[in-house]
Structures are given as C-alpha cells and as structure tokens.
Design a protein around this motif. Structure first.
Motif, PDB file in Angstrom:
ATOM      1  N   PRO A 175      52.571  46.965  83.565  1.00 34.17           N
ATOM      2  CA  PRO A 175      52.450  47.652  82.393  1.00 34.17           C
ATOM      3  C   PRO A 175      53.569  48.867  82.174  1.00 34.17           C
TER       4      PRO A 175
ATOM      5  N   ARG B  44      55.487  46.317  80.111  1.00 36.67           N
ATOM      6  CA  ARG B  44      54.754  45.256  79.180  1.00 36.67           C
ATOM      7  C   ARG B  44      53.370  45.525  78.606  1.00 36.67           C
ATOM      8  N   HIS B  45      53.022  44.936  77.505  1.00 39.16           N
ATOM      9  CA  HIS B  45      51.708  44.800  76.959  1.00 39.16           C
ATOM     10  C   HIS B  45      50.994  43.559  76.877  1.00 39.16           C
ATOM     11  N   PRO B  46      49.850  43.647  77.301  1.00 37.24           N
ATOM     12  CA  PRO B  46      49.060  42.107  77.698  1.00 37.24           C
ATOM     13  C   PRO B  46      49.170  41.219  76.617  1.00 37.24           C
TER      14      PRO B  46
ATOM     15  N   ASN C  36      51.469  40.809  74.022  1.00 35.15           N
ATOM     16  CA  ASN C  36      53.086  40.186  73.854  1.00 35.15           C
ATOM     17  C   ASN C  36      53.367  39.423  75.204  1.00 35.15           C
TER      18      ASN C  36
ATOM     19  N   ASP D 182      58.804  57.551  78.327  1.00 37.33           N
ATOM     20  CA  ASP D 182      57.274  57.210  78.250  1.00 37.33           C
ATOM     21  C   ASP D 182      56.745  58.541  78.997  1.00 37.33           C
TER      22      ASP D 182
ATOM     23  N   ARG E  17      45.232  52.193  84.350  1.00 37.31           N
ATOM     24  CA  ARG E  17      46.073  51.495  82.969  1.00 37.31           C
ATOM     25  C   ARG E  17      46.182  49.960  83.779  1.00 37.31           C
TER      26      ARG E  17
ATOM     27  N   GLU F 233      43.036  47.824  83.392  1.00 33.54           N
ATOM     28  CA  GLU F 233      42.878  47.502  81.825  1.00 33.54           C
ATOM     29  C   GLU F 233      43.729  46.274  81.875  1.00 33.54           C
ATOM     30  N   PHE F 234      44.894  46.598  82.160  1.00 35.86           N
ATOM     31  CA  PHE F 234      46.121  45.419  81.933  1.00 35.86           C
ATOM     32  C   PHE F 234      45.504  44.269  82.280  1.00 35.86           C
TER      33      PHE F 234
ATOM     34  N   TRP G 171      43.336  52.608  77.648  1.00 33.41           N
ATOM     35  CA  TRP G 171      44.917  52.224  77.386  1.00 33.41           C
ATOM     36  C   TRP G 171      45.036  51.354  76.559  1.00 33.41           C
ATOM     37  N   TYR G 172      44.257  50.188  76.117  1.00 28.61           N
ATOM     38  CA  TYR G 172      44.453  49.123  75.408  1.00 28.61           C
ATOM     39  C   TYR G 172      43.379  48.750  74.635  1.00 28.61           C
TER      40      TYR G 172
ATOM     41  N   VAL H  26      42.448  46.001  71.618  1.00 27.35           N
ATOM     42  CA  VAL H  26      42.776  44.950  70.508  1.00 27.35           C
ATOM     43  C   VAL H  26      41.762  44.318  69.880  1.00 27.35           C
TER      44      VAL H  26
END
Length: 298
Positions: A73, A76-78, A80, A114, A125, A128-129, A148-149, A151
């Motif tokens: 992560p 990377r975003h889960p 995408n 970042d 993180r 969750e990823f 962290w995420y 959606v």
C-alpha cells in the motif's frame, strides 16, 4: 517443493522476455517480480513497472504462474490494484498470484512526499489493504469503511477465473501479519529476518524460520484454520543466502527447508554484479538435475 525464480524488472523487454520464457522452459513452477516505483540499489538505474511486465510475461508464456513479490500500500490502492489484477488474471488465463506486503520505509514511501508512518500505522493500513483487496477480488460489489480506506458500492467484474479469487500471498513476520495471513492468504511469504539484507547462510537461518513457521501455525489455529491448508514460501537471496552457490547447496537447502515445513522456494535470477550476484548456469544445472517440469516431480 515448488520452485520459483524472481526476475528483477531491470531490462528492456527484448531482453527480459528471454528470461521469463526461459523460466518456464526450465520448469519453474512460478516466476515473480518486485513491485516498486524505485528500489533501494536501483534508484538511479533502469527499473520497469510490475503490472505491464507481468502482462507481457503472461503473453510470452503459457504454463508458469506469475506474480508480484510483493506489492504494497505504499503506492497501491486496493480498488485500482484489484482491477489491474483481474486484467492480468484474464490475460494470463488464471496464472496470476498476488503477493502483498506491508511496505517498509524507503523510496516508495518517500518519492511522492507521502506522510511517514510508524510501524503500527503501516501494520494497520496493511490489515485494511488486505481485507479490502480480498473482498474486491471475491465479491461483485464491495462497500468498506475503515480508517485508511473507504469505498462505496464498488463493482469489480468480471470475476476471477479461479474461484473464489486468484491466489493471495501475504508476506508477514510479526504476530499481526501472521494473523492476517491466517485469515486471508493462500500462501504465506517470508524472506527470513524482516527488512534485512545482511545475508546469512540458509542452514544458520533455519532455527529462525522454524520459529516463524510455529508462530504461523499458532495464528492459523487461533483463526480456526487448518495450518496444512496454507502454503509457505521462502524468498532467498536477501537475509537467506548460500542457496545458489551450487547445485549441491540448492539441493541441500531444498531438503532442509522442505523438512522444516516450506512448500515453495524462490531464488533470485543470478546477476553479474551486486545484488544477487551469481552464475546463471546454476539455474540451468539445478533445473536439469532436479527434473523441474518433468512429470510434476522435484
């Protein structure tokens, strides 16, 4: 024991293609590449992206499993990444393995400016990823709300060619990561002592590896999972050295690590200089001597 090889994404495709094809011809079960924007000793050298490299490798091969070792992560975003993985899965005919790790401090965590994270924050993180990525690859629609995420009603189609999803390999060395692997992974990944590049001969690392294997077993039991259902992969060449010194050392390491409980052993494709310096002929000789790719025997 399944055998794999890791190919650094350092060469233009005209040359890199030869290695991916040869890895399959030699009979390796799987071939991998690193997934970084830049990598420690190659920050000022050629370095190609993992996903297009794997797409090209999928088109050039037909049998061998292909994967990231590992994606993280850090960049990377889960959502995408899930779409890219599904595309790779389709192109390869179901041969993609998604290897993921928490992501250490380094170029990938600094190159985009970042915020720097503590070890605990990276672990949270990563949890969750993996959970979100697992869900995205399994379900047609996914809603997830975390620290962290977040959606909402994400549609991921088509489904993976293999049910319930393509294989997930989780790199983990500590208790939180082990528990995560026990919950979500098809393959657990270790490279020995985490984030260490001081190489020690494989036979001297076995006691540490056995401790990690025992901790993994306990994590599986705590999650209500049969430990026998989780493959165990060792990536050598970093903190675990000596495997590629000769065909004899590779054979010895294979037997020793299989006895310890590993199901998969990955070496780096030997390079002419640092890092992973070695002789390519050892790859060829071991593949022939061990009968890789012949009647499924090793």
């Amino acid at each position: 024991m399944r055998h794999g090889v890791l190919i650094l994404p350092e060469h233009r495709w005209a040359r890199a293609r030869e290695r991916w094809v040869l890895a399959e011809e030699l009979g390796f079960d799987h071939a991998w590449t690193y997934d970084h924007l830049m990598w420690r000793w190659f920050s000022d050298k050629p370095w190609f992206a993992a996903v297009p490299t794997l797409a090209a490798a999928a088109g050039a091969t037909s049998r061998i499993a292909l994967g990231t070792l590992v994606a993280s992560p850090n960049f990377r975003h889960p959502v995408n990444f899930a779409k890219e993985l599904l595309s790779l899965d389709d192109i390869s005919g179901g041969r993609i393995v998604c290897g993921v790790g928490a992501g250490a401090e380094g170029y990938d965590s600094r190159i985009r400016n970042d915020p720097q994270l503590s070890r605990g924050q990276r672990a949270a993180r990563f949890g969750e990823f993996v959970e979100l990525l697992d869900g995205l690859l399994r379900e047609e629609r996914t809603t997830f709300r975390g620290e962290w995420y977040t959606v909402e009603d994400v549609v991921v189609k088509p489904e993976c060619l293999a049910a319930p999803r393509l294989p997930l390999a989780v790199a983990a060395a500590g208790p939180r990561g082990m528990a995560l692997a026990a919950r979500h992974a098809d393959i657990w990944v270790t490279s020995g002592a985490p984030n260490m590049f001081e190489s020690e001969r494989y036979d001297r690392v076995v006691p540490l590896l056995k401790e990690q294997l025992a901790e993994l077993d306990r994590a599986c039991v705590a999650q209500g999972r049969d430990p026998a259902g989780l493959r165990r992969l060792l990536l050598t060449g970093g903190s675990v050295g000596g495997v590629l010194e000769s065909v004899e050392s590779w054979r010895d390491a294979t037997g020793m690590l299989e006895d310890a409980g590993f199901t998969d052993l990955v070496v780096h494709w030997p390079r002419p200089d640092f890092p992973f310096e070695g002789r390519e002929d050892v790859l060829y000789e071991f593949a022939a001597a061990a009968g890789l790719g012949k009647d499924g025997t090793r």
